[in-house]
Design an enzyme around this catalytic site. Structure first.
Site: not given
Length: 633
Positions: A296, A499, A550
């Site tokens: 979320v 990569n 976050g």
């Protein structure tokens, strides 16, 4: 007498020489003083400063800096796993000088409940890949790029691409030889028939025994693209040299990337990407029942500065942590009751389970029993702070639907024991967005293989929220096919610099996405490093959003701090432009060649009255069959 005369003549000659030296000294002193006075009048600088300015002027005519050495090093990422660091040394004014360094992020995901055998295999593969990458950088690439100008990014990436293709062909040749040896060995050992089943051979089911079969046929999952051992060296070298070029040119990396994208035309204004800040990580393992939501995320409104938006997200995060405290430490607040989607108190299931720990994504981890729980939690936290979702903050949901598919049943397991077909998933999302219109982005709502359902959901919800593909865009090398994008129909994609990705690849791909009116999101992988170059890439490429995780853990917060610093710099220079976001009305895609999917569009529904959207979105109410550019402000 003669001796005395010669002595007098010598004295007179010496006296004339002394007088001449005195005159020359006096004349030279006056000339020097006049020169210094004139220079001081023209250039009001101290002599030392003047000489520095002259040195800088003449240095423009000196030989341009060239790469003299690349250094690869094995370092640790944000979760303590090995990764690659690349340092660039250049010859500047005949001296070797370290210019910059970058640390690469890994492609590998962190599973929620990994098996010990799988973890050991992943760690061994990762170690081998990093060791190989370090070897490539210190040997082959170091020799290849010696005496090359770091400012020639196109040539650098071309050489890297050729080197990588060569390594891929070598790997295929080795695999082919191994298969031939294995086949020859199998032929020698299987001269006599054996009743033992060979590995991978399916055993015949006993009569009367029920065999589990798929309830319906679904498109199989695309084969997982193998990652070449050492490929980190390609992306790491490309980005490190780009950063070195920016440093040598005395400009920030984001401006250097913007110049590369726009053919050296300096943009007059630049827009910061809006952050998708992950607040909750809804774990999908027991005892949690909800599987449909993985993340979320909060998206601040564009009328706020980035600094104001981050501060508002932090306030909401603190309130959510308070709400998730174990019972007894805090009183249970009343649930949200807003104009947009009313939430009613449902007792024990009203709020998710208590906070357990911090995720590797830098957010809170909690388990939920149903789809509405995390959304009601966000509403409650915002209402307690006097904020309203849909006006003061928006939500985005990462569904990660590719992790939910039960290939035996041919359905998605959205809750423990609850399965939905791809067609039913579209109905669930339509109902969800209608009930909670403050959700403006869905990431991976379906598997990339369900192209027909991607088309359906785009036609149904494309004018109300962003429908983002992340899993489909993991490997950038597969996205570019004949000037088109090889992904399902969607609003945009999440690109990750991992990569063998090169800077030129990102520039080319974002140019294609811009040309097809689709948004670009620069995303941070699970195994993130402390390097903040991703933020400069997002700003320079003009990404609409940036997905960094976050507001906890140093490797995440470092990037938010870099984004704040860029905002301050652009505002100071007067080149910061406010974002202007528009949803994509897929009804406008009238020509098949403009669509991103090879699946034909579904039949047009019966004309219906336009649905009302929240005032904060400022969506013009137009008939469903007419084009609509819905602007998010």
């Amino acid at each position: 007498m003669e001796a005395g005369g010669r002595r007098q003549q010598e004295e007179r000659r010496r006296l004339r020489e002394l007088r001449q030296e005195a005159v020359e000294y006096y004349r030279g002193h006056r000339v020097q003083q006049r020169v210094e006075d004139a220079l001081n009048a023209l250039f009001p600088l101290r002599p030392a400063d003047l000489y520095g300015e002259l040195a800088n002027y003449f240095s423009k005519f000196s030989k341009a800096p060239v790469i003299c050495r690349l250094v690869g090093r094995k370092v640790l990422d944000g979760v303590g796993q090995p990764t690659l660091e690349v340092e660039v040394y250049c010859t500047v004014k005949n001296y070797e000088k370290k210019i910059c360094s970058i640390v690469m992020s890994s492609h590998s995901q962190i599973p929620e409940n990994p098996l010990s055998e799988t973890t050991e295999a992943d760690e061994k593969e990762r170690n081998d890949s990093v060791n190989t990458a370090v070897e490539w950088v210190n040997e082959s690439l170091n020799t290849m790029f010696k005496n090359l100008k770091p400012t020639d990014q196109c040539e650098v990436d071309k050489m890297l691409g050729e080197y990588f293709s060569k390594k891929v062909e070598e790997k295929k040749e080795i695999q082919k030889q191994q298969e031939e040896v294995a086949e020859a060995t199998l032929t020698l050992t299987s001269c006599t028939p054996s009743a033992t089943a060979l590995p991978g051979e399916k055993k015949t089911a006993k009569p009367g025994k029920k065999v589990a079969v798929a309830e319906r046929r679904i498109p199989p999952a695309e084969p997982w693209e193998s990652v070449l051992c050492g490929s980190l060296a390609i992306g790491g070298t490309s980005l490190a040299i780009a950063k070195a070029a920016a440093t040598i040119s005395h400009i920030p990396l984001y401006l250097h990337i913007a110049l590369l994208k726009h053919d050296q035309d300096s943009p007059k204004e630049m827009t910061l990407p809006l952050p998708m800040v992950t607040l909750l990580n809804c774990e999908k393992i027991l005892p949690a029942k909800l599987k449909l939501v993985k993340e979320v995320m909060l998206i601040p409104p564009v009328q706020l500065s980035l600094k104001q938006g981050i501060e508002r997200v932090l306030d909401i995060q603190k309130e959510v942590m308070r709400l998730l405290e174990p019972p007894g430490k805090t009183t249970s607040p009343q649930l949200a009751d807003s104009k947009k989607g009313r939430a009613h108190n449902t007792g024990k299931k009203a709020l998710p389970q208590a906070l357990k720990r911090i995720s590797h994504l830098g957010c809170l981890i909690t388990g939920c029993d149903n789809l509405e729980q995390p959304l009601l939690l966000m509403q409650t936290a915002c209402n307690n702070l006097g904020l309203e979702l849909g006006t003061d903050m928006y939500l985005a949901i990462n569904c990660a639907a590719h992790e939910l598919m039960d290939y035996v049943k041919g359905k998605y397991e959205i809750l423990t024991g609850t399965f939905k077909s791809p067609e039913e998933m579209v109905d669930i999302y339509v109902e969800l967005i209608n009930k909670f219109p403050f959700i403006i982005a869905l990431i991976d709502p379906l598997r990339k293989e369900d192209r027909q359902q991607w088309s359906n959901i785009c036609y149904a919800l494309g004018s109300k929220c962003y429908l983002i593909a992340e899993d489909a865009a993991t490997y950038i090398s597969k996205l570019k096919i004949d000037q088109n994008i090889n992904i399902p129909m969607c609003s945009g994609v999440v690109l990750k610099y991992i990569n063998q990705t090169k800077v030129s690849d990102l520039i080319e791909l974002t140019g294609l996405l811009d040309g097809q009116r689709h948004i670009t999101i620069l995303g941070s992988p699970d195994r993130e490093s402390s390097d903040d170059s991703l933020v400069d890439l997002a700003v320079g490429l003009g990404a609409r959003f940036i997905k960094l995780g976050g507001l906890s853990r140093g490797e995440r917060v470092t990037k938010y701090n870099r984004l704040l610093a860029i905002e301050e710099e652009l505002a100071k220079n007067g080149t910061l432009r406010e974002a202007n976001l528009k949803f994509i009305a897929f009804a406008e895609e009238s020509q098949p060649e403009k669509q991103l999917s090879d699946v034909p569009p579904p039949p047009k529904p019966e004309p219906s009255p336009p649905q009302l959207c929240p005032p904060a979105l400022q969506v013009r109410s137009l008939p469903a069959q007419l084009p609509a550019n819905n602007t998010l402000t």
